[in-house]
Design a protein around this motif. Structure first.
Motif, PDB file in Angstrom:
ATOM      1  N   GLY A   1       7.649  14.199   0.692  1.00 46.02           N
ATOM      2  CA  GLY A   1       6.938  13.165   1.606  1.00 46.02           C
ATOM      3  C   GLY A   1       6.052  14.080   2.169  1.00 46.02           C
ATOM      4  N   HIS A   2       6.364  14.976   2.943  1.00 48.52           N
ATOM      5  CA  HIS A   2       5.561  15.814   3.873  1.00 48.52           C
ATOM      6  C   HIS A   2       4.623  16.704   2.999  1.00 48.52           C
TER       7      HIS A   2
ATOM      8  N   THR B   1       3.175  15.406   0.234  1.00 49.43           N
ATOM      9  CA  THR B   1       2.150  14.448  -0.094  1.00 49.43           C
ATOM     10  C   THR B   1       1.298  14.192   1.083  1.00 49.43           C
ATOM     11  N   GLU B   2       1.921  14.138   2.262  1.00 46.13           N
ATOM     12  CA  GLU B   2       1.141  13.922   3.376  1.00 46.13           C
ATOM     13  C   GLU B   2       0.196  14.918   3.713  1.00 46.13           C
TER      14      GLU B   2
ATOM     15  N   VAL C   1      -2.734  14.670   1.027  1.00 41.02           N
ATOM     16  CA  VAL C   1      -3.581  13.490   1.400  1.00 41.02           C
ATOM     17  C   VAL C   1      -4.761  14.040   2.647  1.00 41.02           C
ATOM     18  N   LEU C   2      -3.890  14.559   3.580  1.00 39.82           N
ATOM     19  CA  LEU C   2      -4.690  14.875   4.651  1.00 39.82           C
ATOM     20  C   LEU C   2      -5.773  15.921   4.490  1.00 39.82           C
TER      21      LEU C   2
ATOM     22  N   ASP D   1      -8.505  14.005   2.480  1.00 37.30           N
ATOM     23  CA  ASP D   1      -9.247  13.174   3.379  1.00 37.30           C
ATOM     24  C   ASP D   1     -10.390  14.102   4.319  1.00 37.30           C
TER      25      ASP D   1
END
Length: 66
Positions: A40-41, A43-44, A47-48, A51
């Motif tokens: 999860g970390h 993936t975050e 994505v960051l 972005d």
């Protein structure tokens, strides 16, 4: 660290033990949960980065063609 106890289906725990290579149920479930959190970390972070890259592309002024 505070510890808790939970009940899980035996087949689920055995599957977690096989997939994680752990020798006991406690270690297997802990490894699976830690892996889930780490994914999860990661993936975050991806994505960051995407972005931010998108923001950088859209925030730049465009060259005026003439």
């Amino acid at each position: 660290m505070v510890k808790i106890s939970i009940s899980l289906d035996a087949e689920l725990v055995v599957e977690a033990m096989v997939l994680s290579g752990a020798g006991n149920p406690q270690d297997a479930v802990e490894l699976v949960v830690r892996d889930y959190i780490q994914r999860g970390h990661r993936t975050e972070a991806r994505v960051l980065e995407q972005d931010e890259a998108l923001h950088d592309r859209t925030a730049r002024p465009r060259d005026v063609e003439g």
